[in-house]
Write a protein that holds these residues in place. Sequence first.
Motif, mmCIF file in Angstrom:
data_model
loop_
_atom_site.group_PDB
_atom_site.id
_atom_site.type_symbol
_atom_site.label_atom_id
_atom_site.label_comp_id
_atom_site.label_asym_id
_atom_site.label_seq_id
_atom_site.Cartn_x
_atom_site.Cartn_y
_atom_site.Cartn_z
ATOM 1 N N LYS A 162 0.797 -1.220 0.000
ATOM 2 C CA LYS A 162 0.000 0.000 0.000
ATOM 3 C C LYS A 162 0.835 1.278 0.000
ATOM 4 N N GLU A 163 2.168 1.142 -0.012
ATOM 5 C CA GLU A 163 3.016 2.333 -0.118
ATOM 6 C C GLU A 163 3.204 2.710 -1.577
ATOM 7 N N ALA A 164 3.405 3.987 -1.823
ATOM 8 C CA ALA A 164 3.737 4.421 -3.177
ATOM 9 C C ALA A 164 5.130 3.913 -3.538
ATOM 10 N N PRO A 165 5.317 3.475 -4.760
ATOM 11 C CA PRO A 165 6.652 2.996 -5.160
ATOM 12 C C PRO A 165 7.661 4.139 -5.135
ATOM 13 N N ILE A 166 8.898 3.778 -4.863
ATOM 14 C CA ILE A 166 9.979 4.767 -4.840
ATOM 15 C C ILE A 166 10.940 4.469 -5.979
ATOM 16 N N VAL A 167 11.545 5.508 -6.482
ATOM 17 C CA VAL A 167 12.494 5.366 -7.586
ATOM 18 C C VAL A 167 13.848 4.960 -7.032
ATOM 19 N N LEU A 168 14.452 3.964 -7.631
ATOM 20 C CA LEU A 168 15.769 3.497 -7.221
ATOM 21 C C LEU A 168 16.799 3.919 -8.258
ATOM 22 N N GLY A 169 17.912 4.428 -7.781
ATOM 23 C CA GLY A 169 18.972 4.860 -8.679
ATOM 24 C C GLY A 169 20.197 3.971 -8.588
ATOM 25 N N PRO A 170 21.326 4.432 -9.117
ATOM 26 C CA PRO A 170 22.566 3.646 -9.094
ATOM 27 C C PRO A 170 23.065 3.425 -7.667
ATOM 28 N N ALA A 171 23.977 2.466 -7.535
ATOM 29 C CA ALA A 171 24.548 2.132 -6.236
ATOM 30 C C ALA A 171 25.553 3.196 -5.794
ATOM 31 N N VAL A 172 25.825 3.230 -4.505
ATOM 32 C CA VAL A 172 26.851 4.124 -3.953
ATOM 33 C C VAL A 172 28.222 3.669 -4.453
ATOM 34 N N ARG A 173 29.092 4.600 -4.750
ATOM 35 C CA ARG A 173 30.439 4.274 -5.213
ATOM 36 C C ARG A 173 31.445 5.216 -4.574
ATOM 37 N N ASP A 174 32.712 4.923 -4.751
ATOM 38 C CA ASP A 174 33.762 5.832 -4.293
ATOM 39 C C ASP A 174 33.676 7.138 -5.074
ATOM 40 N N ASN A 175 33.823 8.241 -4.374
ATOM 41 C CA ASN A 175 33.777 9.558 -5.010
ATOM 42 C C ASN A 175 35.142 9.850 -5.616
ATOM 43 N N VAL A 176 35.370 9.317 -6.811
ATOM 44 C CA VAL A 176 36.681 9.429 -7.449
ATOM 45 C C VAL A 176 36.760 10.709 -8.258
ATOM 46 N N THR A 177 37.974 11.184 -8.443
ATOM 47 C CA THR A 177 38.246 12.370 -9.254
ATOM 48 C C THR A 177 39.403 12.039 -10.197
ATOM 49 N N PRO A 178 39.701 12.908 -11.153
ATOM 50 C CA PRO A 178 40.860 12.666 -12.028
ATOM 51 C C PRO A 178 42.192 12.657 -11.290
ATOM 52 N N MET A 179 42.200 12.978 -9.985
ATOM 53 C CA MET A 179 43.451 13.045 -9.222
ATOM 54 C C MET A 179 43.734 11.770 -8.429
ATOM 55 N N GLU A 180 42.937 10.710 -8.571
ATOM 56 C CA GLU A 180 43.126 9.502 -7.765
ATOM 57 C C GLU A 180 44.521 8.911 -7.960
ATOM 58 N N ALA A 181 44.941 8.764 -9.213
ATOM 59 C CA ALA A 181 46.256 8.175 -9.489
ATOM 60 C C ALA A 181 47.381 9.047 -8.948
ATOM 61 N N VAL A 182 47.200 10.359 -8.997
ATOM 62 C CA VAL A 182 48.228 11.279 -8.486
ATOM 63 C C VAL A 182 48.367 11.128 -6.975
ATOM 64 N N LEU A 183 47.244 11.089 -6.263
ATOM 65 C CA LEU A 183 47.282 10.973 -4.803
ATOM 66 C C LEU A 183 47.879 9.635 -4.382
ATOM 67 N N ALA A 184 47.521 8.565 -5.080
ATOM 68 C CA ALA A 184 48.090 7.251 -4.754
ATOM 69 C C ALA A 184 49.586 7.220 -5.017
ATOM 70 N N CYS A 185 49.984 7.756 -6.163
ATOM 71 C CA CYS A 185 51.407 7.778 -6.526
ATOM 72 C C CYS A 185 52.214 8.591 -5.520
#
Length: 471
Positions: free
Chosen positions: A43-66
Amino acid sequence: MTSITFARPRPMPTTAVRTLGAAVALAALAGCVTAPQERAAPKEAPIVLGPAVRDNVTPMEAVLACYGDHVAATSRPPIVVSVGDVKDYTGKYSINEGNAITQGGALMVYSALGKMGGAVQVAERFDPVIAERELGYADRRQLGDGRSHQLAGPTGNQVVPWLPYFGGSINKSDYFIVGGITELNYNINSGGAEFAVNQVGIKARTFSQSVGVDLRIVDTRTLMILKTISLTKQFNGYEVGFNVFRFFRNDLFDVDVGAKGQEPVQLGIRAALEEAVVRLVAAVTKVDPKPCLGMRVFDELPRQSAESLRKVPNPIVDSSGARVLTGEAVNAASNASPVSAGDGASVQIPFEFGAAALTGGTLNLLDQIAAAAAKAPTEVVLVARDTENWDAGKRDLLTDQRIGVVTSALISRGIAPGGISVSWRPDKADTAIHRDGPGLQEVAKLRVQGAGSGKGGPVQPAREENTRRGS
């Protein structure tokens, strides 16, 4: 003969045609924008489901790791960095959408430091409210851990239910980063084209905007600014469309179809802050960031976070802040060649940067030294990182502590106090770095002689001043 007459169908009213057309168009549009829906309970209204949670990556990931790997590979004790307020100074605000720029710049800087791993230790200074409250409870003797504690008093030991606190539990920081987001420039460049015939046309345009960040890293003890940095980042956007606006007989049709998109502004701000953090940390660690900065790629997002890209394991730090030998360092120390007995044998005892504690495989070396010294005099060389360059007073105190630690450890292994002497230590006026192998310097030299060695002359106390070079 029976005749059959077919009635001519009536034309559908214009209103019905419009309604049907609108319904068909609505159904077509709905098919383009459908999203997965889920009914959580009856009896509840359906809810919209979106994509899963992921790591908030940026173009700087490889730089920070290096860069985190590069700093960790130096085997230096990690610097302790904190973050002050990184504010939005642009003043851009919309009544409908609120602040145009993120108000969480400090949190982004904290996350950037965390992506470097244990090569940089992060101290909380932005929101210490909970810690300050607990210290207040401890000061009022209201804080407990569910156990009883013995506390020395004027009438002897007493058992108390509260947690004794004598101060000094909060570690200091070496540096802190502050600054802000200082620029937001709308529509710094735009272009495009539009073409129409009889009010039927197409259009396309591009536009750009930019932001700027200004940060600085400050020595916590002296409040001297060690480096400032100012970076800017541009964002691109586009818009394409098809438009019909005209009369067909007595009906007016207005149709717009198109798409537009823009690089996420807050993601670009995060990337700019991350690059600023790398450059500021490089200013105090003296580790060149250029080889790592060349790894940034802005035409696609990485699929892995900086943590998963790192290859050098995080160092383990003891309560004093000194790095504890782990992995290959421990194996190298524990698998060192056995100490051979014989006059002139020399063994290195390494100490971490600024530390006076014995860690890792060093304890195994002391066992071997004690066994060898029982047969013949053995020289023990205390070494430290060649990056240590203390003032004379601190160097002398640290040398005394290191000699005392080694002396106590050897005495506990059966060497008599009189069998340990200092054969050399730098004079107070001696400011030179006495190197002993790659990346190491000599701190002091001891002569260890067991009771059964039967060699050597009279020994002198381990801290005798006449053993200094130049005296």
